[in-house]
Design a protein around this motif. Structure first.
Motif, PDB file in Angstrom:
ATOM      1  N   GLU A   4      71.396  34.737  45.437  1.00  0.00           N
ATOM      2  CA  GLU A   4      72.728  34.122  45.516  1.00  0.00           C
ATOM      3  C   GLU A   4      73.233  34.262  46.938  1.00  0.00           C
ATOM      4  N   ASP A   5      73.681  33.148  47.550  1.00  0.00           N
ATOM      5  CA  ASP A   5      74.133  33.188  48.939  1.00  0.00           C
ATOM      6  C   ASP A   5      75.629  33.439  49.084  1.00  0.00           C
ATOM      7  N   ASP A   6      76.396  33.324  48.005  1.00  0.00           N
ATOM      8  CA  ASP A   6      77.827  33.596  48.073  1.00  0.00           C
ATOM      9  C   ASP A   6      78.039  35.113  47.969  1.00  0.00           C
ATOM     10  N   ALA A  11      77.898  40.106  44.977  1.00  0.00           N
ATOM     11  CA  ALA A  11      78.372  41.480  44.801  1.00  0.00           C
ATOM     12  C   ALA A  11      78.779  41.735  43.355  1.00  0.00           C
ATOM     13  N   SER A  12      79.444  40.769  42.729  1.00  0.00           N
ATOM     14  CA  SER A  12      79.883  40.936  41.342  1.00  0.00           C
ATOM     15  C   SER A  12      78.693  41.008  40.390  1.00  0.00           C
ATOM     16  N   VAL A  13      77.718  40.119  40.585  1.00  0.00           N
ATOM     17  CA  VAL A  13      76.541  40.101  39.700  1.00  0.00           C
ATOM     18  C   VAL A  13      75.713  41.372  39.873  1.00  0.00           C
ATOM     19  N   ALA A  15      76.746  44.315  40.892  1.00  0.00           N
ATOM     20  CA  ALA A  15      77.473  45.457  40.327  1.00  0.00           C
ATOM     21  C   ALA A  15      77.368  45.473  38.807  1.00  0.00           C
ATOM     22  N   ARG A  16      77.507  44.307  38.175  1.00  0.00           N
ATOM     23  CA  ARG A  16      77.452  44.260  36.709  1.00  0.00           C
ATOM     24  C   ARG A  16      76.060  44.627  36.197  1.00  0.00           C
ATOM     25  N   LEU A  17      75.009  44.069  36.812  1.00  0.00           N
ATOM     26  CA  LEU A  17      73.661  44.351  36.338  1.00  0.00           C
ATOM     27  C   LEU A  17      73.262  45.811  36.587  1.00  0.00           C
ATOM     28  N   ARG A  18      73.711  46.369  37.705  1.00  0.00           N
ATOM     29  CA  ARG A  18      73.435  47.791  37.950  1.00  0.00           C
ATOM     30  C   ARG A  18      74.188  48.662  36.951  1.00  0.00           C
ATOM     31  N   ALA A  19      75.394  48.244  36.582  1.00  0.00           N
ATOM     32  CA  ALA A  19      76.143  48.975  35.561  1.00  0.00           C
ATOM     33  C   ALA A  19      75.446  48.914  34.205  1.00  0.00           C
ATOM     34  N   GLU A  20      74.667  47.852  33.984  1.00  0.00           N
ATOM     35  CA  GLU A  20      73.897  47.724  32.746  1.00  0.00           C
ATOM     36  C   GLU A  20      72.619  48.558  32.773  1.00  0.00           C
ATOM     37  N   GLY A  21      72.329  49.182  33.920  1.00  0.00           N
ATOM     38  CA  GLY A  21      71.169  50.056  34.016  1.00  0.00           C
ATOM     39  C   GLY A  21      69.961  49.448  34.703  1.00  0.00           C
ATOM     40  N   PHE A  22      70.104  48.247  35.260  1.00  0.00           N
ATOM     41  CA  PHE A  22      68.977  47.592  35.918  1.00  0.00           C
ATOM     42  C   PHE A  22      68.867  48.012  37.376  1.00  0.00           C
ATOM     43  N   THR A  23      67.640  48.046  37.872  1.00  0.00           N
ATOM     44  CA  THR A  23      67.392  48.139  39.308  1.00  0.00           C
ATOM     45  C   THR A  23      67.374  46.708  39.837  1.00  0.00           C
ATOM     46  N   VAL A  24      68.212  46.401  40.821  1.00  0.00           N
ATOM     47  CA  VAL A  24      68.406  45.014  41.242  1.00  0.00           C
ATOM     48  C   VAL A  24      68.199  44.860  42.740  1.00  0.00           C
ATOM     49  N   ASP A  25      67.364  43.892  43.126  1.00  0.00           N
ATOM     50  CA  ASP A  25      67.219  43.477  44.515  1.00  0.00           C
ATOM     51  C   ASP A  25      68.029  42.203  44.729  1.00  0.00           C
ATOM     52  N   HIS A  26      68.343  41.931  46.001  1.00  0.00           N
ATOM     53  CA  HIS A  26      69.153  40.747  46.308  1.00  0.00           C
ATOM     54  C   HIS A  26      68.541  39.964  47.461  1.00  0.00           C
ATOM     55  N   ASP A  92      64.187  29.386  32.469  1.00  0.00           N
ATOM     56  CA  ASP A  92      64.256  29.618  31.030  1.00  0.00           C
ATOM     57  C   ASP A  92      65.641  29.353  30.464  1.00  0.00           C
ATOM     58  N   ASP A  93      66.660  29.534  31.276  1.00  0.00           N
ATOM     59  CA  ASP A  93      68.027  29.393  30.801  1.00  0.00           C
ATOM     60  C   ASP A  93      68.909  29.105  32.006  1.00  0.00           C
ATOM     61  N   TYR A  94      70.148  28.705  31.762  1.00  0.00           N
ATOM     62  CA  TYR A  94      71.049  28.409  32.871  1.00  0.00           C
ATOM     63  C   TYR A  94      72.479  28.767  32.509  1.00  0.00           C
ATOM     64  N   LEU A  95      73.263  29.050  33.532  1.00  0.00           N
ATOM     65  CA  LEU A  95      74.702  29.244  33.413  1.00  0.00           C
ATOM     66  C   LEU A  95      75.381  28.369  34.449  1.00  0.00           C
ATOM     67  N   THR A  96      76.469  27.725  34.048  1.00  0.00           N
ATOM     68  CA  THR A  96      77.237  26.895  34.968  1.00  0.00           C
ATOM     69  C   THR A  96      78.405  27.702  35.525  1.00  0.00           C
ATOM     70  N   LYS A  97      78.562  27.688  36.837  1.00  0.00           N
ATOM     71  CA  LYS A  97      79.689  28.384  37.474  1.00  0.00           C
ATOM     72  C   LYS A  97      80.991  27.644  37.192  1.00  0.00           C
ATOM     73  N   PRO A  98      82.104  28.375  37.024  1.00  0.00           N
ATOM     74  CA  PRO A  98      82.213  29.841  36.956  1.00  0.00           C
ATOM     75  C   PRO A  98      81.726  30.361  35.603  1.00  0.00           C
ATOM     76  N   PHE A  99      81.225  31.584  35.584  1.00  0.00           N
ATOM     77  CA  PHE A  99      80.685  32.142  34.360  1.00  0.00           C
ATOM     78  C   PHE A  99      81.222  33.566  34.161  1.00  0.00           C
ATOM     79  N   SER A 100      81.124  34.025  32.927  1.00  0.00           N
ATOM     80  CA  SER A 100      81.536  35.382  32.584  1.00  0.00           C
ATOM     81  C   SER A 100      80.400  36.356  32.908  1.00  0.00           C
ATOM     82  N   LEU A 101      80.725  37.456  33.583  1.00  0.00           N
ATOM     83  CA  LEU A 101      79.703  38.470  33.872  1.00  0.00           C
ATOM     84  C   LEU A 101      79.178  39.100  32.597  1.00  0.00           C
TER      85      LEU A 101
END
Length: 217
Positions: A4-6, A11-13, A15-26, A92-101
């Motif tokens: 994600e370039d924005d 930052a929001s995505v 933070a949310r995925l790390r809070a879910e317990g994932f190791t996340v690269d950007h 496999d799937d898609y979300l249209t912005k804006p979306f809920s974290l």
């Protein structure tokens, strides 16, 4: 891996995925994303469609050519052609912005859960001129092989196992994607259109207001 370039969305995505317990690269550009995917072999990619360098469709195409991986595509456009192209190159799937974290996190969990349960039974499925080799995860119609994304394959198998049964969109969302909250039945519709394009428009019947049924001659 989140592509994600924005900066604010990234930052929001993250933070949310790390809070879910994932190791996340950007990664913030198309070329960086491809290089990182080849180097780190992520379990799942959250991929923005519009990126510097080259777009998310090209990222998805290059990554899937090397190694199949679940991809959740993010798009600011709700154009059906864009979504179908995304599914065609391996999303496999898609979300249209804006979306809920919260919805994004649920989709990520569902895609990973489905990928971990992808066990190939030995018994093939034959419905009319449709052949599904579940041991090799290969699909042919009239002897011609069709190249399906993982979720297209799972959807086709689910329909074929219930040949002629009318399956509501909500049930398909629950059983194939593993989620229902905050979802749109357009996800199912887009994948059905992709299957029809690859296997023939006559294979899956639409029951208006209800869902779909596989009815090969």
């Amino acid at each position: 891996m989140v592509v994600e370039d924005d900066p604010a969305i990234a930052a929001s995505v993250l933070a949310r995925l790390r809070a879910e317990g994932f190791t996340v690269d950007h990664a913030a550009t198309g070329p960086t994303a491809v290089e990182m995917a080849f180097r780190t072999s992520p379990d799942l990619i959250v991929l923005d469609l519009m990126l510097p360098g080259f777009d998310g469709l090209e990222v998805c195409r290059r990554v899937q050519a090397r190694r199949p991986v679940p991809v959740l595509m993010l798009t600011a456009r709700d154009d059906e052609n864009d979504l179908l192209i995304g599914l065609a190159v391996g999303a496999d799937d898609y979300l249209t912005k804006p979306f809920s974290l919260r919805v994004l996190a649920a989709r990520v969990h569902a895609l990973l859960r489905r990928a971990s349960m992808a066990v190939a039974p030995e018994a093939p499925i034959r419905v009319g001129d449709l052949e599904i080799n579940r041991q090799e995860r290969r699909v042919k119609r009239s002897g011609v092989e069709a190249h399906l994304t993982p979720i297209e394959y799972d959807l086709l198998v689910y329909l074929a196992e219930r040949h002629r049964n009318v399956l509501p969109r909500e049930r398909l969302l629950s059983e194939i994607w593993g989620w229902a909250e905050g979802c749109s039945t357009r996800t199912v519709d887009s994948h059905i259109k992709a299957l029809r394009r690859k296997l023939g428009a006559d294979l899956i019947r639409t029951v208006h207001g209800v869902g779909y049924a596989l009815e090969a001659a």
